[in-house]
Design a protein around this motif. Structure first.
Motif, PDB file in Angstrom:
ATOM      1  N   PHE A  93       1.031  -1.360   0.057  1.00  0.00           N
ATOM      2  CA  PHE A  93      -0.011   0.035  -0.136  1.00  0.00           C
ATOM      3  C   PHE A  93       0.942   1.260  -0.058  1.00  0.00           C
ATOM      4  CE2 PHE A  93      -2.288   3.230   2.307  1.00  0.00           C
ATOM      5  CZ  PHE A  93      -3.154   3.420   1.572  1.00  0.00           C
ATOM      6  N   ASN A  94       1.947   0.990   0.702  1.00  0.00           N
ATOM      7  CA  ASN A  94       2.749   2.389   0.798  1.00  0.00           C
ATOM      8  C   ASN A  94       3.962   2.249  -0.287  1.00  0.00           C
ATOM      9  OD1 ASN A  94       1.474   3.584   2.962  1.00  0.00           O
ATOM     10  ND2 ASN A  94       2.429   2.399   4.455  1.00  0.00           N
ATOM     11  N   ASP A  95       4.227   1.369  -1.063  1.00  0.00           N
ATOM     12  CA  ASP A  95       5.023   1.123  -2.057  1.00  0.00           C
ATOM     13  C   ASP A  95       4.862   2.084  -3.191  1.00  0.00           C
ATOM     14  OD1 ASP A  95       6.638  -0.337  -0.344  1.00  0.00           O
ATOM     15  OD2 ASP A  95       5.692  -2.231  -1.133  1.00  0.00           O
ATOM     16  N   SER A  96       5.870   2.417  -3.751  1.00  0.00           N
ATOM     17  CA  SER A  96       5.707   3.184  -5.041  1.00  0.00           C
ATOM     18  C   SER A  96       7.008   3.058  -5.892  1.00  0.00           C
ATOM     19  CB  SER A  96       5.634   4.711  -4.944  1.00  0.00           C
ATOM     20  OG  SER A  96       6.789   5.301  -4.023  1.00  0.00           O
ATOM     21  N   MET A  97       6.735   2.879  -7.297  1.00  0.00           N
ATOM     22  CA  MET A  97       7.902   2.615  -8.218  1.00  0.00           C
ATOM     23  C   MET A  97       7.920   3.737  -9.421  1.00  0.00           C
ATOM     24  SD  MET A  97       8.827  -0.448 -10.833  1.00  0.00           S
ATOM     25  CE  MET A  97       8.781  -1.643  -9.263  1.00  0.00           C
ATOM     26  N   GLU A  98       8.725   4.537  -9.441  1.00  0.00           N
ATOM     27  CA  GLU A  98       8.829   5.717 -10.459  1.00  0.00           C
ATOM     28  C   GLU A  98      10.298   5.627 -10.941  1.00  0.00           C
ATOM     29  OE1 GLU A  98       6.689   9.691 -10.167  1.00  0.00           O
ATOM     30  OE2 GLU A  98       8.599  10.209  -9.459  1.00  0.00           O
ATOM     31  N   PHE A  99      10.425   5.719 -12.338  1.00  0.00           N
ATOM     32  CA  PHE A  99      11.670   5.591 -13.222  1.00  0.00           C
ATOM     33  C   PHE A  99      11.638   6.683 -13.998  1.00  0.00           C
ATOM     34  CE2 PHE A  99       9.424   1.697 -14.261  1.00  0.00           C
ATOM     35  CZ  PHE A  99       9.809   1.684 -15.571  1.00  0.00           C
ATOM     36  N   ASN A 100      12.921   6.852 -14.742  1.00  0.00           N
ATOM     37  CA  ASN A 100      13.197   7.866 -15.826  1.00  0.00           C
ATOM     38  C   ASN A 100      14.004   6.812 -16.864  1.00  0.00           C
ATOM     39  OD1 ASN A 100      11.822  10.180 -15.072  1.00  0.00           O
ATOM     40  ND2 ASN A 100      13.596  10.488 -13.600  1.00  0.00           N
ATOM     41  N   ILE A 101      14.033   7.099 -18.257  1.00  0.00           N
ATOM     42  CA  ILE A 101      14.919   6.346 -18.943  1.00  0.00           C
ATOM     43  C   ILE A 101      15.786   7.529 -19.754  1.00  0.00           C
ATOM     44  CG2 ILE A 101      14.894   4.998 -21.316  1.00  0.00           C
ATOM     45  CD1 ILE A 101      12.287   4.011 -20.763  1.00  0.00           C
ATOM     46  N   PHE A 102      17.205   7.332 -19.418  1.00  0.00           N
ATOM     47  CA  PHE A 102      17.888   8.126 -19.853  1.00  0.00           C
ATOM     48  C   PHE A 102      18.670   7.544 -21.121  1.00  0.00           C
ATOM     49  CE2 PHE A 102      17.258  10.139 -16.010  1.00  0.00           C
ATOM     50  CZ  PHE A 102      17.872  11.427 -16.358  1.00  0.00           C
TER      51      PHE A 102
END
Length: 402
Positions: free
Chosen positions: A317-326
């Motif tokens: 519930f408190n987890d999050s995943m966010e990323f960028n591609i370079f």
């Protein structure tokens, strides 16, 4: 008969039975070859529109025992032909697919073409040719020759051994009602071909960067795979794309994981088989990014990259995943957020390499609680198809051009 002799006799019978059982089991595996090794499963997709040509086949049709796909003889596609079987040394290999056991050879003329009728102009196709020499001519001399799409160069066929297999692919948008696939003699041996396959694609995927360009497959990786699922991925792929295992050294400081219990995914525009997306890589503990570097040579000036993602583990519930591609040091996509069992694909613009290496990274954002994951990767070279016949008659004459 004494008690000891009785038990000795029984033991001998048991050992003989085991020995015979092993012989019979081994014989079945050898006879079925690739089919038994892969569990004798059949293709689990709709084959409508498939064009599958077994080059040099001496009968009208044959069914591939691994996939269940119907292959037709190439007699109706070319009028210059010599049908040959590969050497007995290799033809008796029961693990070798039947379509590799015969070839069409072209000893006459410098240019010989297949004229393949398709549904019309503007149709996206995956075109795949397959080559295995197999010492079909008894010369033990592997030829080198060129392959063209119409009047445009596609690739040079160079095999390393008699059993080496090459299966180049091209994502191609048709320019008319026929596709001409031509084998060109460059003076280094007689051209030949084992198989031709065309698979209609959705026109919304693998869109060529320009109107006179095509995508030549360089790499297609099932990231995180240990190799055990690759045959299943082929059978589950609606376009029969061939997925390969990624060498872990290409993604340093990463861990591979999988979830074999996932079902269908949503929003999968590229129809990546769930068995492919069920494996993934993530950074090792203490790392926040995944980095990939490919040291290519000058023969590939332009490429296009396809990144495929799907979250295959339910987050807390408190987890999050966010990323960028370079791409190198330049941000390309992001921030990207994944949803459970929801497929997402990101396609790069044309990348001009100019002899330099290709590198990209998938980086965790500062606000993300979890590091990124990465499921599948495709890299294509962008090739130009700028030449065209001077008129339609020239295009049709490709069948006989020498």
């Amino acid at each position: 008969m004494s008690f000891n002799r009785l038990w000795l006799h029984i033991l001998q019978c048991v050992l003989v039975a085991i020995f015979l059982s092993q012989i019979l089991t081994s014989g079945k595996s050898a006879e079925e070859g690739i089919d038994d090794a892969h569990g004798r499963r059949q293709l689990d997709v709709d084959t409508t529109g498939f064009i599958s040509i077994d080059c040099g086949l001496d009968q009208d049709t044959t069914v591939d025992t691994f996939t269940g796909i119907l292959y037709t003889s190439d007699a109706g596609y070319t009028d210059t032909e010599v049908s040959m079987d590969i050497s007995q040394e290799y033809i008796n290999d029961r693990a070798l697919a039947q379509s590799y056991k015969n070839v069409r050879s072209f000893p006459n003329g410098s240019r010989n073409c297949y004229n393949i009728t398709v549904e019309g102009k503007g149709i996206n196709y995956l075109i795949r040719a397959r080559f295995m020499y197999g010492n079909y001519d008894g010369k033990n001399s592997i030829p080198t020759f060129d392959v063209y799409i119409g009047v445009n160069f596609w690739l040079r066929v160079k095999l390393n051994s008699a059993t080496d297999r090459l299966h180049p692919e091209l994502m191609y948008n048709t320019t008319g009602a026929s596709i001409f696939i031509c084998l060109v003699n460059i003076g280094e041996g007689t051209p030949f071909i084992s198989v031709l396959e065309l698979r209609p694609l959705s026109n919304s995927i693998y869109i060529q960067p320009g109107p006179s360009e095509a995508l030549n497959t360089l790499y297609r990786y099932d990231v995180g795979s240990n190799g055990e699922n690759l045959n299943t991925s082929y059978l589950k792929d609606p376009y029969t794309r061939i997925w390969n295992m990624l060498d872990p050294s290409l993604l340093p400081h990463s861990d591979f994981f999988s979830n074999s219990n996932i079902g269908a995914l949503t929003n999968d525009a590229y129809s990546i088989p769930p068995v492919v997306l069920s494996t993934a890589a993530k950074p090792m503990s203490g790392y926040r990014s995944l980095s990939f570097t490919w040291n290519q040579n000058d023969t590939v000036p332009r490429v296009q990259i396809y990144w495929h993602f799907a979250e295959i583990e339910k987050l807390g519930f408190n987890d999050s995943m966010e990323f960028n591609i370079f791409l190198g040091s330049n941000p390309l996509f992001g921030p990207i957020k994944l949803r459970y069992l929801d497929a997402q694909t990101f396609v790069s613009p044309t990348i001009y390499l100019n002899g330099s290496s290709l590198s990209f990274s998938i980086n965790q954002t500062s606000s993300s609680a979890l590091p990124p994951i990465f499921n599948a990767l495709e890299i294509y070279s962008v090739i130009g198809l700028t030449k065209s016949p001077t008129n339609q008659e020239d295009g049709m004459n490709l069948l006989h051009l020498t």
